[in-house]
Scaffold this motif. Structure first.
Motif, PDB file in Angstrom:
ATOM      1  N   THR A  92       0.848  -1.197   0.000  1.00  0.00           N
ATOM      2  CA  THR A  92       0.000   0.000   0.000  1.00  0.00           C
ATOM      3  C   THR A  92       0.876   1.236   0.000  1.00  0.00           C
ATOM      4  O   THR A  92       2.100   1.166   0.161  1.00  0.00           O
ATOM      5  N   GLY A  93       0.223   2.375  -0.158  1.00  0.00           N
ATOM      6  CA  GLY A  93       0.941   3.635  -0.111  1.00  0.00           C
ATOM      7  C   GLY A  93       1.281   4.016   1.319  1.00  0.00           C
ATOM      8  O   GLY A  93       1.239   3.197   2.244  1.00  0.00           O
ATOM      9  N   THR A  94       1.569   5.288   1.526  1.00  0.00           N
ATOM     10  CA  THR A  94       2.054   5.765   2.822  1.00  0.00           C
ATOM     11  C   THR A  94       1.050   6.709   3.454  1.00  0.00           C
ATOM     12  O   THR A  94       0.665   7.726   2.849  1.00  0.00           O
ATOM     13  N   VAL A  95       0.618   6.358   4.666  1.00  0.00           N
ATOM     14  CA  VAL A  95      -0.198   7.278   5.452  1.00  0.00           C
ATOM     15  C   VAL A  95       0.753   8.234   6.159  1.00  0.00           C
ATOM     16  O   VAL A  95       1.571   7.823   6.993  1.00  0.00           O
ATOM     17  N   LEU A  96       0.682   9.505   5.818  1.00  0.00           N
ATOM     18  CA  LEU A  96       1.595  10.502   6.368  1.00  0.00           C
ATOM     19  C   LEU A  96       1.126  10.955   7.746  1.00  0.00           C
ATOM     20  O   LEU A  96      -0.072  10.873   8.064  1.00  0.00           O
TER      21      LEU A  96
ATOM     22  N   GLN B 100      -0.229   9.205   0.614  1.00  0.00           N
ATOM     23  CA  GLN B 100       0.433   9.211  -0.684  1.00  0.00           C
ATOM     24  C   GLN B 100       0.244   7.837  -1.318  1.00  0.00           C
ATOM     25  O   GLN B 100       0.834   6.850  -0.885  1.00  0.00           O
ATOM     26  N   GLY B 101      -0.597   7.779  -2.318  1.00  0.00           N
ATOM     27  CA  GLY B 101      -0.929   6.510  -2.941  1.00  0.00           C
ATOM     28  C   GLY B 101       0.140   6.002  -3.886  1.00  0.00           C
ATOM     29  O   GLY B 101       0.965   6.772  -4.402  1.00  0.00           O
ATOM     30  N   LEU B 102       0.119   4.704  -4.134  1.00  0.00           N
ATOM     31  CA  LEU B 102       1.041   4.112  -5.095  1.00  0.00           C
ATOM     32  C   LEU B 102       0.750   4.585  -6.515  1.00  0.00           C
ATOM     33  O   LEU B 102       1.592   4.450  -7.395  1.00  0.00           O
ATOM     34  N   ASP B 103      -0.446   5.143  -6.719  1.00  0.00           N
ATOM     35  CA  ASP B 103      -0.805   5.676  -8.037  1.00  0.00           C
ATOM     36  C   ASP B 103      -0.340   7.114  -8.223  1.00  0.00           C
ATOM     37  O   ASP B 103      -0.670   7.751  -9.231  1.00  0.00           O
TER      38      ASP B 103
ATOM     39  N   THR C  72     -17.703   1.538 -13.005  1.00  0.00           N
ATOM     40  CA  THR C  72     -16.546   2.425 -12.968  1.00  0.00           C
ATOM     41  C   THR C  72     -16.192   2.719 -11.521  1.00  0.00           C
ATOM     42  O   THR C  72     -17.076   2.825 -10.666  1.00  0.00           O
ATOM     43  N   ARG C  73     -14.891   2.818 -11.239  1.00  0.00           N
ATOM     44  CA  ARG C  73     -14.408   3.046  -9.883  1.00  0.00           C
ATOM     45  C   ARG C  73     -13.334   4.126  -9.885  1.00  0.00           C
ATOM     46  O   ARG C  73     -12.633   4.312 -10.878  1.00  0.00           O
ATOM     47  N   GLY C  74     -13.181   4.802  -8.731  1.00  0.00           N
ATOM     48  CA  GLY C  74     -12.215   5.887  -8.650  1.00  0.00           C
ATOM     49  C   GLY C  74     -11.119   5.684  -7.646  1.00  0.00           C
ATOM     50  O   GLY C  74     -10.355   6.608  -7.376  1.00  0.00           O
ATOM     51  N   GLY C  75     -10.994   4.482  -7.056  1.00  0.00           N
ATOM     52  CA  GLY C  75     -10.012   4.257  -6.015  1.00  0.00           C
ATOM     53  C   GLY C  75      -8.633   3.907  -6.537  1.00  0.00           C
ATOM     54  O   GLY C  75      -8.407   3.708  -7.732  1.00  0.00           O
ATOM     55  N   GLU C  76      -7.700   3.794  -5.602  1.00  0.00           N
ATOM     56  CA  GLU C  76      -6.304   3.528  -5.928  1.00  0.00           C
ATOM     57  C   GLU C  76      -6.121   2.164  -6.585  1.00  0.00           C
ATOM     58  O   GLU C  76      -5.362   2.028  -7.552  1.00  0.00           O
ATOM     59  N   MET C  77      -6.787   1.137  -6.084  1.00  0.00           N
ATOM     60  CA  MET C  77      -6.616  -0.200  -6.643  1.00  0.00           C
ATOM     61  C   MET C  77      -7.084  -0.264  -8.091  1.00  0.00           C
ATOM     62  O   MET C  77      -6.471  -0.937  -8.922  1.00  0.00           O
ATOM     63  N   SER C  78      -8.147   0.442  -8.399  1.00  0.00           N
ATOM     64  CA  SER C  78      -8.621   0.497  -9.787  1.00  0.00           C
ATOM     65  C   SER C  78      -7.646   1.268 -10.659  1.00  0.00           C
ATOM     66  O   SER C  78      -7.357   0.868 -11.793  1.00  0.00           O
ATOM     67  N   ALA C  79      -7.124   2.377 -10.135  1.00  0.00           N
ATOM     68  CA  ALA C  79      -6.176   3.186 -10.911  1.00  0.00           C
ATOM     69  C   ALA C  79      -4.901   2.407 -11.228  1.00  0.00           C
ATOM     70  O   ALA C  79      -4.309   2.573 -12.299  1.00  0.00           O
ATOM     71  N   LEU C  80      -4.479   1.553 -10.303  1.00  0.00           N
ATOM     72  CA  LEU C  80      -3.246   0.777 -10.495  1.00  0.00           C
ATOM     73  C   LEU C  80      -3.461  -0.504 -11.299  1.00  0.00           C
ATOM     74  O   LEU C  80      -2.497  -1.188 -11.642  1.00  0.00           O
TER      75      LEU C  80
END
Length: 713
Positions: free
Chosen positions: A155-159, A173-176, A342-350
């Motif tokens: 996963t990305g980083t929770v700041l 900060q997402g992996l996308d 259609t989806r807008g989340g990080e997993m879909s973007a990646l």
């Protein structure tokens, strides 16, 4: 719901399923909370575009959760409120407050993609009370598929949160490469503000109260106050009122509970409808499907078409703008195909899941074309269809290609292992099976999809005539498909249609509710329709709360399953509308009464589905633990069944209303339809039960009625 992406019960076990959770929604922001209004990190949270931006928000008084008195969402779906009282408070100096002297009212709403909350604490005791109030919070920025139970290896980083007086800002900060944010602000400066909690200490004299306002959103927020809360609350209620008042109004008389069901269903449609640049679009349901779905949007729009055609126009326009232009196996896309999801989340973007813009629905393209035909007939809006014609032509090309590859039928087989294995509305992995329980080899031609394709070809022929672009083959393809379905799917020994044909062209001989959709499209002959309807109304299918998705006694029958014996209100409604098409009006009223009885046990809000156990005296239907609530096509089923019971057909092209053998549901003696609008049509119709017979009174002079079996006076 494929096994790879199904809702894992472990994700919601700590909340005892979804049944007790309460939902608010505004545009692409939605909130799922427990009856106290708390977010505790199960299936709940504040979600924005498929990301949970706030996973924890818990209010305690004296470090204890208050004792809840009552809570719920307002009938118009705008406000959540919870009334509670304190448990014994810890001593402050020489004083301590007993339980039950403080009244805590928690009131919230969503508007402009922000959460607004007001907490009022009132002292009803005889002495001053010092109340320690704590808000505990967290932001995990989990993707919606993670919340549903899908595991991620990285996963990305929770700041670290940023603290600023009365405000806490969270960042991820997402992996996308996308930074997602959440801001939480308070109207009063906390005595102590940390990265996980805000602590306050309020002194309350007898008979006095204090107010705390909270605001949260997916970007920077200003400290809230009473004025901001009130002004936004007014705007939220007005916006919901506008959505609820779109189209015609339905008003029942002499049956308050039934009328409340109509009101709740209309409110749920309004709650789930988002105004997109292309027009209003009913999102499928919360919490798992608060996003545009092709199939769900089309069917919901069709359910509401007689009352509010603007939904159909918005759905058609949006889906045309998302039509596939190229082949992509990962997304199950092919030129001309209509979007499934259609989806807008990080997993879909990646690309960890294929649902950013996914086309794995074999039925959506046919339904898109069929709805276009139903829309122009209802409204006479030929101009919109001219605009949509290029998309309809591309959809027709896709259907032609499918029928060539499928031996004359529209069939599916997923193009990649990441896609849905079953691609009709029953999309769980085990929903299509032979009579002995074996899964069929693909490509699979579903029964109801052929009905949708039949209706689509007929719609293309009609629309083409209206705009002077009639396809040469549409009428012939419709009739050829009808004949092929009657020949290949019909099982004379069963008096029923097979649920599908497998890849070798063999019938998949399970007895399932899919046939109700075929009736809705008008494909079966009258004789076969009567035989099918008799079986659908038998105890194999009728649970007493609606129709089961799979007949009792079938190999994979399980009343607790997602698609193999459960009851889906929209499925029952489409079957009921199909029965009405063949003149079975009393059966429609009976089914509507059963579904209404189920709704009374769900606080008049129909869930996505519930278990298919038989109805027993003085017992409630059994909930399915992770069903979406509310769900758009469950709410819309109320109005599809009502239209079917009334025998009401609106032909805006010819300015004609037809009412055939109307019946009113049990206990309802008067019903008014106000604001029915189409070229040449009257404004209202009034149905009355007189001497055991339902008659119709028209308000206006522009309608020509067709009599059928003496239905009209």
């Amino acid at each position: 719901m494929d096994d790879a992406y199904s809702v894992q019960t472990t994700a919601v076990d700590q909340q005892d399923g979804l049944e007790g959770l309460l939902t608010l929604k505004d545009a692409d922001l939605f909130l799922v909370a427990d009856p106290w209004g708390d977010l505790r990190g199960g299936a709940d949270g504040l979600f924005h575009r498929d990301t949970r931006i706030l996973s924890g928000l818990v209010l305690t008084i004296g470090r204890s959760r208050p004792s809840r008195l009552s809570s719920g969402v307002s009938r118009d779906n705008v406000f959540f409120s919870c009334h509670s009282t304190n448990r014994p408070l810890p001593p402050m100096g020489e004083r301590s407050a007993p339980a039950g002297v403080l009244h805590i009212e928690r009131r919230r709403f969503l508007f402009d993609e922000r959460l607004f909350e007001h907490v009022r604490i009132s002292n009803h005791g005889l002495e001053e009370v010092w109340a320690p109030v704590t808000y505990s919070f967290a932001a995990d920025f989990a993707d919606i598929f993670q919340v549903r139970g899908t595991r991620r290896t990285k996963t990305g980083t929770v700041l670290p949160p940023t603290l600023d007086g009365r405000r806490v800002s969270f960042r991820y900060q997402g992996l996308d490469g996308v930074e997602r944010r959440c801001c939480l602000a308070f109207s009063e400066p906390p005595a102590r503000l940390g990265s996980t909690s805000a602590e306050f200490l309020f002194g309350l004299a007898p008979g006095r109260h204090m107010d705390l306002y909270v605001e949260c959103g997916p970007d920077r927020c200003e400290p809230p106050d009473r004025t901001r809360f009130r002004l936004n609350a007014i705007q939220a209620r007005l916006a919901m009122r506008r959505r609820r008042r779109r189209g015609a109004a339905v008003r029942g008389h002499s049956a308050p509970a039934f009328n409340a069901w109509l009101t709740q269903s209309r409110s749920d449609i309004a709650l789930l409808t988002t105004d997109l640049p292309t027009g209003p679009y009913p999102y499928a349901g919360t919490p798992w499907f608060s996003t545009p779905f092709g199939r769900d949007g089309i069917i919901t729009a069709w359910q509401m078409l007689w009352l509010d055609p603007s939904l159909a126009r918005g759905v058609l326009t949006y889906l045309a703008s998302r039509q596939a232009t190229e082949a992509d196996a990962f997304r199950d896309a092919e030129p001309g195909k209509i979007m499934h999801e259609t989806r807008g989340g990080e997993m879909s973007a990646l690309g960890e899941v294929p649902f950013g813009l996914y086309y794995g629905g074999v039925d959506t393209t046919c339904l898109f074309v069929a709805l276009a035909g139903a829309y122009v007939r209802r409204t006479g809006d030929v101009d919109t269809l001219r605009t949509l014609w290029p998309a309809l032509e591309r959809a027709a090309d896709w259907m032609r290609a499918q029928m060539r590859a499928g031996g004359g039928f529209v069939a599916y087989q997923r193009a990649a292992e990441t896609g849905l294995s079953n691609q009709g509305w029953k999309d769980s992995f085990d929903s299509i099976a032979h009579a002995d329980g074996r899964f069929p080899d693909g490509p699979i031609a579903l029964l109801e999809v052929q009905g949708y394709a039949y209706a689509a070809w007929r719609a293309l022929d009609q629309i083409g005539q209206l705009i002077g672009r009639r396809p040469d083959d549409a009428e012939d393809r419709a009739e050829a498909l009808r004949a092929d379905v009657e020949e290949r799917f019909w099982m004379e020994d069963q008096g029923f249609y097979a649920i599908a044909l497998d890849g070798a062209g063999r019938p998949v001989r399970s007895i399932a509710s899919n046939v109700g959709h075929l009736l809705f499209m008008g494909l079966p002959t009258a004789d076969r329709a009567r035989r099918v309807i008799r079986r659908l109304l038998s105890s194999e299918f009728r649970s007493g709360w609606g129709l089961r998705t799979l007949a009792a006694g079938q190999a994979r029958f399980n009343p607790m399953s997602y698609h193999n014996g459960s009851v889906w209100p929209h499925d029952t409604a489409m079957a009921a509308a199909g029965m009405a098409r063949y003149g079975e009006r009393d059966a429609v009223a009976m089914l509507m009464n059963e579904v209404y009885a189920a709704a009374t046990h769900f606080n008049l809000r129909l869930p996505e589905l519930f278990c298919g156990f038989p109805r027993r005296p003085s017992e409630a239907p059994i909930a399915y633990p992770v069903a979406c609530l509310p769900q758009a096509w469950a709410a819309g089923s109320t109005f599809m069944m009502l239209q079917a019971a009334l025998g009401l057909d609106i032909d805006g092209l010819n300015g004609r209303v037809t009412v055939r053998d109307p019946v009113l549901p049990e206990g309802l003696d008067r019903l008014d339809l106000i604001g029915l609008k189409a070229p040449g049509l009257s404004d209202s119709l009034r149905f009355r039960r007189i001497d055991g017979r339902v008659v119709v009174i028209e308000s206006g002079a522009a309608v020509r009625f067709e009599r059928d079996k003496g239905a009209l006076p």
